[in-house]
Structures are given as C-alpha cells and as structure tokens.
Design a protein around this motif. Sequence first.
Motif, PDB file in Angstrom:
ATOM      1  N   THR A   9       0.732  -1.432   0.078  1.00 39.77           N
ATOM      2  CA  THR A   9      -0.149   0.100   0.066  1.00 39.77           C
ATOM      3  C   THR A   9       1.020   1.284   0.082  1.00 39.77           C
ATOM      4  N   VAL A  18       1.221   2.095  -3.720  1.00 42.59           N
ATOM      5  CA  VAL A  18       0.091   2.569  -4.094  1.00 42.59           C
ATOM      6  C   VAL A  18      -0.152   4.137  -3.810  1.00 42.59           C
ATOM      7  N   VAL A  33      -0.869   1.234 -10.788  1.00 42.04           N
ATOM      8  CA  VAL A  33      -1.667   0.433  -9.974  1.00 42.04           C
ATOM      9  C   VAL A  33      -2.606  -0.733 -10.831  1.00 42.04           C
ATOM     10  N   TYR A  45      -9.661  -4.509  -0.222  1.00 35.10           N
ATOM     11  CA  TYR A  45      -8.494  -3.725  -0.331  1.00 35.10           C
ATOM     12  C   TYR A  45      -7.839  -3.598  -1.467  1.00 35.10           C
ATOM     13  N   TRP A  92      -7.302   0.008  -4.000  1.00 32.71           N
ATOM     14  CA  TRP A  92      -5.961   0.706  -4.637  1.00 32.71           C
ATOM     15  C   TRP A  92      -6.168   1.357  -5.452  1.00 32.71           C
ATOM     16  N   ILE A 136      -9.318   3.115   0.816  1.00 27.72           N
ATOM     17  CA  ILE A 136      -8.714   1.608   0.878  1.00 27.72           C
ATOM     18  C   ILE A 136      -9.428   0.906   1.969  1.00 27.72           C
TER      19      ILE A 136
END
Length: 194
Positions: free
Chosen positions: A51, A54, A70, A101, A105, A140
């Motif tokens: 993450t 991201v 992404v 989740y 992203w 997210i």
Amino acid sequence: MEGVDNPRARRLMFSGRDMAQIAVFAALIAALGLPGAITVGFSGVPITLQTLGVILAGAVLGARKGTAAVAVFLALTIIGLPLLSGGRTGLTALAGPSAGYLIGWIPAAFVIGALTARILPKYPIVLGLLVNALGGIAVIYLFGTVGLLLRTDLGVRAAITTNGAFIPGDLAKVVAATVVAKGVHRAYPGVIGA
C-alpha cells in the motif's frame, strides 16, 4: 502523439516517459511485496508494504499515471504473476477476504493523485499528509470493509473494527510517502503534469 487532433484523445494517451514512470511504479509496488505479509486478527487480511507503493504512485505520478501504475500491477497479478506479498496472485486475493482492499487500491491512487495535483506546486506537508491519509487509508478501508462484508461472515461493526490493526502501519506509510512525494515534487516540479 503526433497526428492526434482530438485533445480529449490526446489526454488519454501516454507518452514514452509516462509509460516508463508507470512501469517503474508498478515494479515498485511488486518489490514492496517481497518482504512478505503479516496476517493479524481473524479477518485473514495481511499487512503488507504494497500500500506504500499505491500511495506513492498517486502522490508522485498523479491521478492518471498513478492509477495506471496500480492497474498495470493488478492486471499482472490477475493474469497469474505471484506479485502480491507472500507470492499470491490477484485471482487468489480476489477470492479471499482481502479482495476489497485490493480493489480499493485503484480509487485510492486516483483520489491521492487528483488531490495532490490541487496542492502543487508547493506540496505543503500537512496537506500532503491529509491527502495521502484520505486516499491511502479512508478509501482503501472503505473498499476493504465492503469486501470483508461480502467475503466473510463478519458483521458491520466487526468488519470496521478489523481495520484498527492496520492503522499504525498505514499511518507510518502515509508519513513516509508524504516525505518522499515532497522531495520528488521539489526536485521535479512537473512530474504530475508531464
């Protein structure tokens, strides 16, 4: 991009430099999965460094290129490359509790990139922290919570409180991404618009 008369079509195209930046950030997200994952709690959703990639994609590249980076990364995992932390593929992750989740992203990178463009050229640290927290945590977690509700037997309260285990690490990722983005935008002021 020569020969394209339609300005809207021109905005949808990526230059060679854009594609290189997209590829580098897709690779960064993959590399951040190498340390592996830690699964905490009962949700089965792992804590990963991906993450951070991201958040960085949106904060450094902007909405269009960050989202593309992404999307490229996720497309590679969906076709079977084991690029997610722990050597998982996108198909495996999308079948499990972390699906929301993972899907989150894409809008997270978009939100971060769009809001980052609004706070440039100065990129104030406080606003950068807020932007990265909104996209990198709130967006997210919203998608992740919905995914937990759809993929597990958790109730609404349990699905929301599951996110608590991720907050300290995600706050650290937001701070790290903000510091990096501030440095990049100071050194290369046109990277989002380029």
